[in-house]
Enzyme design. Sequence first.
Site, PDB file in Angstrom:
ATOM      1  N   HIS A  61     -14.426   0.561  -1.211  1.00  0.00           N
ATOM      2  CA  HIS A  61     -13.320  -0.309  -0.793  1.00  0.00           C
ATOM      3  C   HIS A  61     -12.241   0.441  -0.031  1.00  0.00           C
ATOM      4  CE1 HIS A  61     -14.325  -3.419  -4.192  1.00  0.00           C
ATOM      5  NE2 HIS A  61     -15.140  -3.492  -3.162  1.00  0.00           N
ATOM      6  N   LEU A  95     -13.094  -1.550 -21.465  1.00  0.00           N
ATOM      7  CA  LEU A  95     -12.171  -1.804 -22.587  1.00  0.00           C
ATOM      8  C   LEU A  95     -12.475  -3.150 -23.241  1.00  0.00           C
ATOM      9  CD1 LEU A  95      -9.755  -0.451 -23.955  1.00  0.00           C
ATOM     10  CD2 LEU A  95      -8.236  -1.821 -22.521  1.00  0.00           C
ATOM     11  N   VAL A 119      -9.249   2.802  -4.826  1.00  0.00           N
ATOM     12  CA  VAL A 119      -8.752   3.376  -3.565  1.00  0.00           C
ATOM     13  C   VAL A 119      -7.838   4.574  -3.854  1.00  0.00           C
ATOM     14  CG1 VAL A 119      -9.031   1.229  -2.262  1.00  0.00           C
ATOM     15  CG2 VAL A 119      -6.885   1.625  -3.483  1.00  0.00           C
ATOM     16  N   ASP A 120      -7.726   4.932  -5.155  1.00  0.00           N
ATOM     17  CA  ASP A 120      -6.948   6.143  -5.491  1.00  0.00           C
ATOM     18  C   ASP A 120      -7.842   7.369  -5.278  1.00  0.00           C
ATOM     19  OD1 ASP A 120      -7.528   5.142  -8.870  1.00  0.00           O
ATOM     20  OD2 ASP A 120      -8.443   6.894  -7.950  1.00  0.00           O
ATOM     21  N   ALA A 177     -12.141   4.229 -21.442  1.00  0.00           N
ATOM     22  CA  ALA A 177     -13.010   5.146 -20.687  1.00  0.00           C
ATOM     23  C   ALA A 177     -12.723   6.602 -21.053  1.00  0.00           C
ATOM     24  CB  ALA A 177     -12.787   4.928 -19.189  1.00  0.00           C
ATOM     25  N   GLN A 200     -14.842   1.503  -6.672  1.00  0.00           N
ATOM     26  CA  GLN A 200     -14.113   0.409  -6.032  1.00  0.00           C
ATOM     27  C   GLN A 200     -12.656   0.816  -5.855  1.00  0.00           C
ATOM     28  OE1 GLN A 200     -15.390  -3.704  -7.774  1.00  0.00           O
ATOM     29  NE2 GLN A 200     -15.630  -2.190  -9.407  1.00  0.00           N
ATOM     30  N   THR A 213     -14.640  -1.873 -14.932  1.00  0.00           N
ATOM     31  CA  THR A 213     -14.493  -2.917 -13.924  1.00  0.00           C
ATOM     32  C   THR A 213     -14.733  -4.277 -14.567  1.00  0.00           C
ATOM     33  OG1 THR A 213     -15.241  -3.738 -11.760  1.00  0.00           O
ATOM     34  CG2 THR A 213     -16.887  -2.624 -13.121  1.00  0.00           C
ATOM     35  N   TYR A 245       0.817  -1.225   0.000  1.00  0.00           N
ATOM     36  CA  TYR A 245       0.000   0.000   0.000  1.00  0.00           C
ATOM     37  C   TYR A 245       0.846   1.269   0.000  1.00  0.00           C
ATOM     38  CZ  TYR A 245      -3.982  -2.958   0.190  1.00  0.00           C
ATOM     39  OH  TYR A 245      -4.909  -3.908  -0.165  1.00  0.00           O
TER      40      TYR A 245
HETATM   41  C1  BV8 Z   1     -17.698  -9.110   1.061  1.00  0.00           C
HETATM   42  C2  BV8 Z   1      -9.240  -3.171  -1.999  1.00  0.00           C
HETATM   43  C3  BV8 Z   1     -19.449  -9.699   2.554  1.00  0.00           C
HETATM   44  C4  BV8 Z   1      -7.942  -3.806  -2.085  1.00  0.00           C
HETATM   45  C5  BV8 Z   1     -10.636  -4.765  -3.081  1.00  0.00           C
HETATM   46  C6  BV8 Z   1     -17.075 -16.535  -4.271  1.00  0.00           C
HETATM   47  C7  BV8 Z   1     -18.039 -16.064  -5.135  1.00  0.00           C
HETATM   48  C8  BV8 Z   1     -18.498 -14.742  -5.055  1.00  0.00           C
HETATM   49  C9  BV8 Z   1     -17.996 -13.881  -4.093  1.00  0.00           C
HETATM   50  C10 BV8 Z   1     -17.021 -14.343  -3.253  1.00  0.00           C
HETATM   51  C11 BV8 Z   1     -16.567 -15.667  -3.327  1.00  0.00           C
HETATM   52  N1  BV8 Z   1     -15.624 -15.823  -2.366  1.00  0.00           N
HETATM   53  C12 BV8 Z   1     -15.483 -14.660  -1.693  1.00  0.00           C
HETATM   54  C13 BV8 Z   1     -16.332 -13.749  -2.210  1.00  0.00           C
HETATM   55  C14 BV8 Z   1     -16.521 -12.356  -1.784  1.00  0.00           C
HETATM   56  C15 BV8 Z   1     -15.350 -11.501  -2.253  1.00  0.00           C
HETATM   57  C16 BV8 Z   1     -15.187 -11.610  -3.751  1.00  0.00           C
HETATM   58  O1  BV8 Z   1     -15.958 -11.034  -4.500  1.00  0.00           O
HETATM   59  N2  BV8 Z   1     -14.146 -12.359  -4.170  1.00  0.00           N
HETATM   60  C17 BV8 Z   1     -13.895 -12.510  -5.594  1.00  0.00           C
HETATM   61  C18 BV8 Z   1     -12.383 -12.519  -5.846  1.00  0.00           C
HETATM   62  C19 BV8 Z   1     -14.562 -13.801  -6.048  1.00  0.00           C
HETATM   63  N3  BV8 Z   1     -15.700 -10.149  -1.900  1.00  0.00           N
HETATM   64  C20 BV8 Z   1     -15.366  -9.675  -0.691  1.00  0.00           C
HETATM   65  O2  BV8 Z   1     -14.713 -10.280   0.124  1.00  0.00           O
HETATM   66  C21 BV8 Z   1     -15.934  -8.304  -0.378  1.00  0.00           C
HETATM   67  N4  BV8 Z   1     -16.599  -8.363   0.901  1.00  0.00           N
HETATM   68  O3  BV8 Z   1     -18.162  -9.816   0.188  1.00  0.00           O
HETATM   69  O4  BV8 Z   1     -18.224  -8.991   2.343  1.00  0.00           O
HETATM   70  C22 BV8 Z   1     -20.555  -8.723   2.504  1.00  0.00           C
HETATM   71  C23 BV8 Z   1     -20.905  -8.121   1.297  1.00  0.00           C
HETATM   72  C24 BV8 Z   1     -21.947  -7.214   1.280  1.00  0.00           C
HETATM   73  C25 BV8 Z   1     -22.619  -6.884   2.437  1.00  0.00           C
HETATM   74  C26 BV8 Z   1     -22.246  -7.487   3.647  1.00  0.00           C
HETATM   75  C27 BV8 Z   1     -21.209  -8.413   3.679  1.00  0.00           C
HETATM   76  C28 BV8 Z   1     -14.835  -7.269  -0.265  1.00  0.00           C
HETATM   77  C29 BV8 Z   1     -14.214  -7.091  -1.623  1.00  0.00           C
HETATM   78  C30 BV8 Z   1     -13.239  -5.917  -1.560  1.00  0.00           C
HETATM   79  C31 BV8 Z   1     -11.842  -6.414  -1.792  1.00  0.00           C
HETATM   80  N5  BV8 Z   1     -10.970  -5.258  -1.937  1.00  0.00           N
HETATM   81  N6  BV8 Z   1      -9.924  -3.651  -3.144  1.00  0.00           N
HETATM   82  C32 BV8 Z   1      -7.042  -2.951  -2.891  1.00  0.00           C
HETATM   83  O5  BV8 Z   1      -7.512  -2.173  -3.745  1.00  0.00           O
HETATM   84  O6  BV8 Z   1      -5.861  -3.114  -2.652  1.00  0.00           O
HETATM   85  S1  BV8 Z   1     -11.165  -5.473  -4.510  1.00  0.00           S
HETATM   86  C33 BV8 Z   1     -10.185  -5.031  -5.820  1.00  0.00           C
HETATM   87  O7  BV8 Z   1     -10.851  -5.606  -6.977  1.00  0.00           O
HETATM   88  C34 BV8 Z   1     -10.122  -3.547  -6.126  1.00  0.00           C
HETATM   89  O8  BV8 Z   1     -10.901  -2.738  -5.276  1.00  0.00           O
HETATM   90  C35 BV8 Z   1     -10.747  -3.461  -7.501  1.00  0.00           C
HETATM   91  O9  BV8 Z   1     -11.401  -2.287  -7.679  1.00  0.00           O
HETATM   92  C36 BV8 Z   1     -11.687  -4.585  -7.443  1.00  0.00           C
HETATM   93  C37 BV8 Z   1     -12.329  -4.990  -8.709  1.00  0.00           C
HETATM   94  O10 BV8 Z   1     -11.369  -5.002  -9.695  1.00  0.00           O
HETATM   95  P1  BV8 Z   1     -11.595  -3.969 -10.909  1.00  0.00           P
HETATM   96  O11 BV8 Z   1     -11.681  -2.589 -10.356  1.00  0.00           O
HETATM   97  O12 BV8 Z   1     -12.714  -4.453 -11.729  1.00  0.00           O
HETATM   98  O13 BV8 Z   1     -10.222  -4.088 -11.634  1.00  0.00           O
HETATM   99  P2  BV8 Z   1      -9.772  -5.262 -12.637  1.00  0.00           P
HETATM  100  O14 BV8 Z   1      -8.327  -5.120 -12.862  1.00  0.00           O
HETATM  101  O15 BV8 Z   1     -10.353  -6.570 -12.164  1.00  0.00           O
HETATM  102  O16 BV8 Z   1     -10.552  -4.910 -13.996  1.00  0.00           O
HETATM  103  C38 BV8 Z   1     -10.241  -3.704 -14.671  1.00  0.00           C
HETATM  104  C39 BV8 Z   1     -11.219  -3.604 -15.822  1.00  0.00           C
HETATM  105  O17 BV8 Z   1     -10.992  -2.349 -16.490  1.00  0.00           O
HETATM  106  C40 BV8 Z   1     -11.046  -4.700 -16.858  1.00  0.00           C
HETATM  107  O18 BV8 Z   1     -12.320  -5.223 -17.188  1.00  0.00           O
HETATM  108  C41 BV8 Z   1     -10.442  -3.978 -18.062  1.00  0.00           C
HETATM  109  O19 BV8 Z   1     -10.929  -4.493 -19.290  1.00  0.00           O
HETATM  110  C42 BV8 Z   1     -10.950  -2.581 -17.867  1.00  0.00           C
HETATM  111  N7  BV8 Z   1     -10.073  -1.552 -18.425  1.00  0.00           N
HETATM  112  C43 BV8 Z   1      -8.713  -1.532 -18.461  1.00  0.00           C
HETATM  113  N8  BV8 Z   1      -8.311  -0.383 -19.044  1.00  0.00           N
HETATM  114  C44 BV8 Z   1      -9.421   0.339 -19.339  1.00  0.00           C
HETATM  115  C45 BV8 Z   1     -10.548  -0.402 -18.943  1.00  0.00           C
HETATM  116  N9  BV8 Z   1     -11.800   0.040 -19.108  1.00  0.00           N
HETATM  117  C46 BV8 Z   1     -11.963   1.248 -19.681  1.00  0.00           C
HETATM  118  N10 BV8 Z   1     -10.937   2.012 -20.103  1.00  0.00           N
HETATM  119  C47 BV8 Z   1      -9.660   1.598 -19.947  1.00  0.00           C
HETATM  120  N11 BV8 Z   1      -8.646   2.372 -20.380  1.00  0.00           N
END
Ligand code: BV8
Length: 230
Positions: A110, A204, A94-95, A221, A92, A178, A57
């Site tokens: 987040h 994207l 954190v920036d 975007a 989502q 996302t 971080y």
């Molecule tokens: C919770 C902080 C309960 C960290 C983050 C099994 C099935 C389903 C769910 C779960 C499961 N097992 C566990 C879970 C729950 C879990 C989860 O979802 N796990 C996943 C991996 C399966 N979730 C949790 O634990 C959450 N808590 O569920 O609590 C609850 C819920 C509700 C109410 C009560 C109780 C907590 C999740 C938070 C985790 N922390 N971030 C940090 O940042 O260091 S998550 C992390 O992933 C980031 O925050 C990030 O934002 C997030 C999602 O990723 P994206 O932002 O989408 O980024 P990514 O790289 O994946 O994608 C980028 C996209 O941009 C791509 O599609 C790309 O094509 C596109 N792109 C790229 N360039 C461009 C573009 N688009 C446009 N223009 C461009 N130029």
Amino acid sequence: MASDIRNIVILTGAGISAESGVATFRGPDGLWEGHRVEDVATPEAFVRDPALVHKFYDARRSALAAVEPNAAHRALARLDAEWPGELLLVTQNVDDLHERAGSKRLIHMHGELKSGWCLRCNQRSAWNGAMGQGAECPACGTTGLVRPDIVWFGEIPYRMDEIESALQACDLFVSIGTSGAVYPAAGFVQTAHYCGAQTLEMNLDPSLGSYLFDEARVGPAGKLVPAWVE
Ligand code: BV8
């Protein structure tokens, strides 16, 4: 934008900051020093190796000084200032690029890199420099018990009640940059849809949940969002 749209919810992810030079999580650069985010962004990782997690971080916090909001952040800030109806931007990310662009009606579900959370007094404080293990809480003076104010996997995202209410009341839900890999954010489109909203994705590449959206626009975007806001 259609004339019957009054209340808007916008969700953003790492993709909206990509053109500012902030690395996404699951693209080709999706690893950090060989670690998957899921292996570093957890309470267990922090207990197991606090120095590694602080390093992760601290590196991302210091990288913020070198990046600027891009055209997509600025377009959303214009919309925030000019939209007469309800508008909520849920990020989502954190920036701090949305607030630096001027967005006001904003929730960091987040957490934020520029915030520290003291495990002694439970106060959150603005944080700009390195946090490391010896950090002193500005509120209570305790050292060594400040953690990144980030929602890790397995932890509950912030202000979910406000987000759920806004999703249930919105006429339009827009998801930008996302992958749809992380819940509960990835499920917001379904809540909005069931409550009668139109849904639009701008990404994207088609996200994991693209099929759930009424409309999906593919592209950067920095190009799609200003065109949509205009
Ligand atoms: C919770 C902080 C309960 C960290 C983050 C099994 C099935 C389903 C769910 C779960 C499961 N097992 C566990 C879970 C729950 C879990 C989860 O979802 N796990 C996943 C991996 C399966 N979730 C949790 O634990 C959450 N808590 O569920 O609590 C609850 C819920 C509700 C109410 C009560 C109780 C907590 C999740 C938070 C985790 N922390 N971030 C940090 O940042 O260091 S998550 C992390 O992933 C980031 O925050 C990030 O934002 C997030 C999602 O990723 P994206 O932002 O989408 O980024 P990514 O790289 O994946 O994608 C980028 C996209 O941009 C791509 O599609 C790309 O094509 C596109 N792109 C790229 N360039 C461009 C573009 N688009 C446009 N223009 C461009 N130029």
